[in-house]
Design a protein around this motif. Structure first.
Motif, PDB file in Angstrom:
ATOM      1  N   UNK A  87       0.852  -1.188   0.000  1.00 36.55           N
ATOM      2  CA  UNK A  87       0.000   0.000   0.000  1.00 36.55           C
ATOM      3  C   UNK A  87       0.890   1.241   0.000  1.00 36.55           C
ATOM      4  N   UNK A  88       0.286   2.394  -0.230  1.00 32.71           N
ATOM      5  CA  UNK A  88       1.044   3.643  -0.312  1.00 32.71           C
ATOM      6  C   UNK A  88       1.830   3.943   0.962  1.00 32.71           C
ATOM      7  N   UNK A  89       1.339   3.487   2.101  1.00 33.19           N
ATOM      8  CA  UNK A  89       2.011   3.775   3.368  1.00 33.19           C
ATOM      9  C   UNK A  89       2.902   2.630   3.836  1.00 33.19           C
ATOM     10  N   UNK A  90       3.323   1.759   2.889  1.00 31.27           N
ATOM     11  CA  UNK A  90       4.173   0.627   3.223  1.00 31.27           C
ATOM     12  C   UNK A  90       5.480   0.672   2.424  1.00 31.27           C
ATOM     13  N   UNK A  91       6.491   0.043   2.980  1.00 26.39           N
ATOM     14  CA  UNK A  91       7.797  -0.062   2.335  1.00 26.39           C
ATOM     15  C   UNK A  91       8.068  -1.539   2.064  1.00 26.39           C
ATOM     16  N   UNK A  92       8.632  -1.833   0.892  1.00 24.16           N
ATOM     17  CA  UNK A  92       8.978  -3.208   0.552  1.00 24.16           C
ATOM     18  C   UNK A  92      10.292  -3.570   1.232  1.00 24.16           C
ATOM     19  N   UNK A  93      10.319  -4.756   1.839  1.00 25.46           N
ATOM     20  CA  UNK A  93      11.509  -5.285   2.486  1.00 25.46           C
ATOM     21  C   UNK A  93      11.932  -6.544   1.733  1.00 25.46           C
ATOM     22  N   UNK A  94      13.215  -6.650   1.466  1.00 28.58           N
ATOM     23  CA  UNK A  94      13.794  -7.817   0.793  1.00 28.58           C
ATOM     24  C   UNK A  94      14.770  -8.441   1.774  1.00 28.58           C
ATOM     25  N   UNK A  95      14.581  -9.717   2.059  1.00 31.12           N
ATOM     26  CA  UNK A  95      15.401 -10.389   3.065  1.00 31.12           C
ATOM     27  C   UNK A  95      15.894 -11.719   2.529  1.00 31.12           C
ATOM     28  N   UNK A  96      17.046 -12.141   3.029  1.00 36.13           N
ATOM     29  CA  UNK A  96      17.490 -13.489   2.724  1.00 36.13           C
ATOM     30  C   UNK A  96      18.342 -14.011   3.862  1.00 36.13           C
ATOM     31  N   UNK A  97      18.306 -15.337   3.969  1.00 37.23           N
ATOM     32  CA  UNK A  97      19.079 -16.044   4.984  1.00 37.23           C
ATOM     33  C   UNK A  97      19.960 -17.036   4.251  1.00 37.23           C
ATOM     34  N   UNK A  98      21.248 -16.979   4.529  1.00 40.86           N
ATOM     35  CA  UNK A  98      22.197 -17.910   3.924  1.00 40.86           C
ATOM     36  C   UNK A  98      22.490 -19.019   4.928  1.00 40.86           C
ATOM     37  N   UNK A  99      22.405 -20.243   4.454  1.00 34.58           N
ATOM     38  CA  UNK A  99      22.686 -21.433   5.258  1.00 34.58           C
ATOM     39  C   UNK A  99      23.861 -22.179   4.629  1.00 34.58           C
ATOM     40  N   UNK A 100      24.601 -22.961   5.407  1.00 36.68           N
ATOM     41  CA  UNK A 100      25.697 -23.744   4.827  1.00 36.68           C
ATOM     42  C   UNK A 100      25.206 -24.761   3.793  1.00 36.68           C
ATOM     43  N   UNK A 101      23.994 -25.317   4.030  1.00 32.63           N
ATOM     44  CA  UNK A 101      23.423 -26.325   3.131  1.00 32.63           C
ATOM     45  C   UNK A 101      21.962 -26.520   3.515  1.00 32.63           C
ATOM     46  N   UNK A 102      21.227 -27.274   2.700  1.00 33.93           N
ATOM     47  CA  UNK A 102      19.795 -27.467   2.938  1.00 33.93           C
ATOM     48  C   UNK A 102      19.527 -28.298   4.191  1.00 33.93           C
ATOM     49  N   UNK A 103      20.374 -29.255   4.480  1.00 35.39           N
ATOM     50  CA  UNK A 103      20.184 -30.076   5.685  1.00 35.39           C
ATOM     51  C   UNK A 103      20.227 -29.191   6.937  1.00 35.39           C
ATOM     52  N   UNK A 104      21.215 -28.296   6.987  1.00 35.37           N
ATOM     53  CA  UNK A 104      21.330 -27.376   8.121  1.00 35.37           C
ATOM     54  C   UNK A 104      20.122 -26.460   8.170  1.00 35.37           C
ATOM     55  N   UNK A 105      19.683 -25.992   7.004  1.00 36.97           N
ATOM     56  CA  UNK A 105      18.505 -25.116   6.941  1.00 36.97           C
ATOM     57  C   UNK A 105      17.262 -25.825   7.452  1.00 36.97           C
ATOM     58  N   UNK A 106      17.016 -27.041   7.006  1.00 38.11           N
ATOM     59  CA  UNK A 106      15.815 -27.756   7.427  1.00 38.11           C
ATOM     60  C   UNK A 106      15.804 -27.962   8.945  1.00 38.11           C
ATOM     61  N   UNK A 107      16.924 -28.370   9.502  1.00 37.12           N
ATOM     62  CA  UNK A 107      17.026 -28.570  10.951  1.00 37.12           C
ATOM     63  C   UNK A 107      16.914 -27.239  11.685  1.00 37.12           C
ATOM     64  N   UNK A 108      17.569 -26.214  11.158  1.00 40.28           N
ATOM     65  CA  UNK A 108      17.551 -24.896  11.791  1.00 40.28           C
ATOM     66  C   UNK A 108      16.171 -24.271  11.791  1.00 40.28           C
ATOM     67  N   UNK A 109      15.431 -24.429  10.698  1.00 44.02           N
ATOM     68  CA  UNK A 109      14.079 -23.857  10.629  1.00 44.02           C
ATOM     69  C   UNK A 109      13.153 -24.565  11.620  1.00 44.02           C
ATOM     70  N   UNK A 110      13.279 -25.865  11.764  1.00 43.09           N
ATOM     71  CA  UNK A 110      12.467 -26.584  12.754  1.00 43.09           C
ATOM     72  C   UNK A 110      12.777 -26.094  14.164  1.00 43.09           C
ATOM     73  N   UNK A 111      14.058 -25.926  14.445  1.00 44.78           N
ATOM     74  CA  UNK A 111      14.479 -25.448  15.763  1.00 44.78           C
ATOM     75  C   UNK A 111      13.979 -24.024  15.994  1.00 44.78           C
ATOM     76  N   UNK A 112      14.082 -23.171  14.976  1.00 43.33           N
ATOM     77  CA  UNK A 112      13.657 -21.785  15.096  1.00 43.33           C
ATOM     78  C   UNK A 112      12.165 -21.684  15.406  1.00 43.33           C
ATOM     79  N   UNK A 113      11.351 -22.499  14.727  1.00 47.46           N
ATOM     80  CA  UNK A 113       9.910 -22.433  14.916  1.00 47.46           C
ATOM     81  C   UNK A 113       9.499 -22.817  16.344  1.00 47.46           C
ATOM     82  N   UNK A 114      10.343 -23.546  17.047  1.00 45.23           N
ATOM     83  CA  UNK A 114      10.059 -23.945  18.432  1.00 45.23           C
ATOM     84  C   UNK A 114      10.640 -22.967  19.448  1.00 45.23           C
ATOM     85  N   UNK A 115      11.455 -22.033  18.988  1.00 48.76           N
ATOM     86  CA  UNK A 115      12.107 -21.101  19.900  1.00 48.76           C
ATOM     87  C   UNK A 115      11.074 -20.117  20.457  1.00 48.76           C
TER      88      UNK A 115
END
Length: 121
Positions: free
Chosen positions: A61-89
Motif C-alpha cells: 500500500x502507499x504507506x508501506x515499504x517493501x523489504x527484501x530479506x534473505x538467509x544464507x545457510x551452509x546447506x539445505x540439511x542445516x537449513x531444514x534442521x535450523x528452521x524446525x528449531x527456530x519455529x520452536x524457539x
C-alpha cells in the motif's frame, strides 16, 4: 554449496523501528540455529515495473515499504534442521515477538545457488 531462503514483504513505513527490532531478534535466533548470514533490507529504490514489480508481488500500500530479506545457510540439511528449531524457539512466538506486518502478503522460497562469486570466506 550454500542454501538461501528469500523473502519479500510489505511493512507499514511507520513500523520501521518495530520491524528492525523484530528482525534483529529473528536474525539472532536464525544464527543460533545454524544460519551463516541474515540480511534484512529496507526498500530504498524499488521502482514500479510495467508488468510486475516488488510492490505488486506483496500488494504494498502507499504507506508501506517493501523489504527484501534473505538467509544464507551452509546447506539445505542445516537449513531444514535450523528452521524446525527456530519455529520452536519461544523468542519467535507471535505473542512475544509479533510480526509488525501482514504475514499473509509475504512471499518466500528456498533456493539452491547456481552461481556464487565473491571473496573466499
Amino acid at each position: 554449496m550454500s542454501y538461501i531462503d528469500g523473502f519479500v514483504l510489505a511493512v507499514p513505513t511507520a513500523n520501521k523501528q518495530k520491524f528492525t527490532e523484530h528482525a534483529s531478534t529473528s536474525a539472532a535466533v536464525l544464527l543460533e540455529c545454524g544460519a551463516s548470514r541474515v540480511f534484512e533490507c529496507w526498500g530504498d529504490e524499488v521502482p514500479e515495473g510495467k508488468q510486475t514489480d516488488f510492490q505488486r508481488a506483496v500488494q504494498a500500500k502507499d504507506d508501506e515499504t517493501v523489504v527484501f530479506s534473505w538467509v544464507e545457510w551452509p546447506d539445505k540439511v542445516t537449513r531444514d534442521a535450523g528452521m524446525q528449531k527456530m519455529m520452536k524457539d519461544p523468542r519467535m512466538d507471535p505473542k512475544w515477538n509479533p510480526m509488525p506486518f501482514d504475514g499473509m502478503r509475504m512471499i518466500f522460497g528456498g533456493f539452491v545457488p547456481v552461481v556464487e562469486r565473491g571473496p573466499a570466506r
